[in-house]
Motif scaffolding. Structure first.
Motif, PDB file in Angstrom:
ATOM      1  N   UNK A  88       4.468   4.282  14.113  1.00 43.28           N
ATOM      2  CA  UNK A  88       4.140   3.426  12.979  1.00 43.28           C
ATOM      3  C   UNK A  88       3.673   4.319  11.849  1.00 43.28           C
ATOM      4  N   UNK A  89       3.284   3.708  10.775  1.00 47.59           N
ATOM      5  CA  UNK A  89       2.718   4.441   9.646  1.00 47.59           C
ATOM      6  C   UNK A  89       1.478   3.687   9.191  1.00 47.59           C
ATOM      7  N   UNK A  90       0.375   4.404   9.087  1.00 50.79           N
ATOM      8  CA  UNK A  90      -0.849   3.820   8.563  1.00 50.79           C
ATOM      9  C   UNK A  90      -0.915   4.054   7.062  1.00 50.79           C
ATOM     10  N   UNK A  91      -1.392   3.069   6.355  1.00 50.81           N
ATOM     11  CA  UNK A  91      -1.579   3.209   4.909  1.00 50.81           C
ATOM     12  C   UNK A  91      -3.070   3.129   4.629  1.00 50.81           C
ATOM     13  N   UNK A  92      -3.606   4.200   4.106  1.00 49.72           N
ATOM     14  CA  UNK A  92      -5.017   4.257   3.803  1.00 49.72           C
ATOM     15  C   UNK A  92      -5.204   4.213   2.294  1.00 49.72           C
ATOM     16  N   UNK A  93      -6.168   3.444   1.875  1.00 50.29           N
ATOM     17  CA  UNK A  93      -6.420   3.318   0.451  1.00 50.29           C
ATOM     18  C   UNK A  93      -7.850   2.821   0.258  1.00 50.29           C
ATOM     19  N   UNK A  94      -8.266   2.857  -0.948  1.00 48.81           N
ATOM     20  CA  UNK A  94      -9.573   2.323  -1.301  1.00 48.81           C
ATOM     21  C   UNK A  94      -9.402   1.494  -2.561  1.00 48.81           C
ATOM     22  N   UNK A  95     -10.370   1.482  -3.393  1.00 47.89           N
ATOM     23  CA  UNK A  95     -10.283   0.661  -4.604  1.00 47.89           C
ATOM     24  C   UNK A  95      -9.225   1.158  -5.579  1.00 47.89           C
ATOM     25  N   UNK A  96      -8.581   2.272  -5.269  1.00 44.41           N
ATOM     26  CA  UNK A  96      -7.571   2.839  -6.165  1.00 44.41           C
ATOM     27  C   UNK A  96      -6.181   2.241  -5.959  1.00 44.41           C
ATOM     28  N   UNK A  97      -6.038   1.230  -5.121  1.00 48.31           N
ATOM     29  CA  UNK A  97      -4.735   0.593  -4.922  1.00 48.31           C
ATOM     30  C   UNK A  97      -4.358  -0.147  -6.197  1.00 48.31           C
ATOM     31  N   UNK A  98      -3.213   0.205  -6.727  1.00 50.54           N
ATOM     32  CA  UNK A  98      -2.801  -0.364  -8.006  1.00 50.54           C
ATOM     33  C   UNK A  98      -1.643  -1.339  -7.810  1.00 50.54           C
ATOM     34  N   UNK A  99      -1.415  -2.210  -8.773  1.00 45.57           N
ATOM     35  CA  UNK A  99      -0.244  -3.087  -8.702  1.00 45.57           C
ATOM     36  C   UNK A  99       1.060  -2.291  -8.590  1.00 45.57           C
ATOM     37  N   UNK A 100       1.144  -1.144  -9.254  1.00 49.06           N
ATOM     38  CA  UNK A 100       2.352  -0.318  -9.172  1.00 49.06           C
ATOM     39  C   UNK A 100       2.570   0.199  -7.741  1.00 49.06           C
ATOM     40  N   UNK A 101       1.491   0.574  -7.059  1.00 48.21           N
ATOM     41  CA  UNK A 101       1.612   1.007  -5.663  1.00 48.21           C
ATOM     42  C   UNK A 101       2.079  -0.149  -4.787  1.00 48.21           C
ATOM     43  N   UNK A 102       1.490  -1.315  -4.994  1.00 37.16           N
ATOM     44  CA  UNK A 102       1.896  -2.488  -4.219  1.00 37.16           C
ATOM     45  C   UNK A 102       3.365  -2.823  -4.454  1.00 37.16           C
ATOM     46  N   UNK A 103       3.812  -2.730  -5.686  1.00 33.72           N
ATOM     47  CA  UNK A 103       5.222  -2.981  -5.983  1.00 33.72           C
ATOM     48  C   UNK A 103       6.119  -1.957  -5.289  1.00 33.72           C
ATOM     49  N   UNK A 104       5.716  -0.695  -5.286  1.00 32.26           N
ATOM     50  CA  UNK A 104       6.496   0.341  -4.616  1.00 32.26           C
ATOM     51  C   UNK A 104       6.573   0.073  -3.117  1.00 32.26           C
ATOM     52  N   UNK A 105       5.458  -0.342  -2.515  1.00 33.24           N
ATOM     53  CA  UNK A 105       5.446  -0.667  -1.083  1.00 33.24           C
ATOM     54  C   UNK A 105       6.341  -1.864  -0.792  1.00 33.24           C
ATOM     55  N   UNK A 106       6.248  -2.888  -1.618  1.00 36.00           N
ATOM     56  CA  UNK A 106       7.086  -4.078  -1.450  1.00 36.00           C
ATOM     57  C   UNK A 106       8.569  -3.722  -1.545  1.00 36.00           C
ATOM     58  N   UNK A 107       8.892  -2.924  -2.553  1.00 31.73           N
ATOM     59  CA  UNK A 107      10.273  -2.514  -2.760  1.00 31.73           C
ATOM     60  C   UNK A 107      10.787  -1.723  -1.556  1.00 31.73           C
TER      61      UNK A 107
END
Length: 117
Positions: A88-107
């Protein structure tokens, strides 16, 4: 499951902890390349090393620290990790998660799995 240092060898060196001996069902190595002054390619290297050092006894899902990547790099890094055959792949983040990152992950998630190799 537990979040651990990038490889058992690195964990032994830094905190005297060999997580390859843990009795866990999944290890999520925190392969934060910027924390170790490494290039992004290092994440795939430590993913392979962690799997080798555990002799396949512990499933390994390497953790990508999303703030280390620009949104444009997320596809590349996830695909690079997939080529190491992780559990699997773990995704680690904190308050720096941006809408652009979320869009990239969704894509990336919506692509055909054959495209993500």
């Amino acid at each position: 499951a537990c979040a651990v240092f990038p490889t058992p060898a690195i964990a032994c060196q830094l905190v005297r902890q060999d997580w390859s001996r843990f009795n866990v069902d999944l290890a999520l190595p925190m392969a934060y390349f910027s924390f170790y002054d490494e290039a992004a390619e290092w994440v795939a290297k430590v993913s392979r090393e962690a799997t080798e050092q555990t002799c396949g006894r512990i499933p390994v899902a390497p953790g990508l620290h999303l703030p280390d990547c620009t949104p444009d790099q997320i596809h590349t890094e996830l695909n690079r990790l997939l080529r190491t055959s992780p559990s699997g792949i773990g995704l680690f983040c904190d308050e720096q998660l941006t809408p652009a990152m979320l869009n990239a992950l969704r894509d990336w998630n919506q692509k055909d799995p054959e495209e993500n190799q």
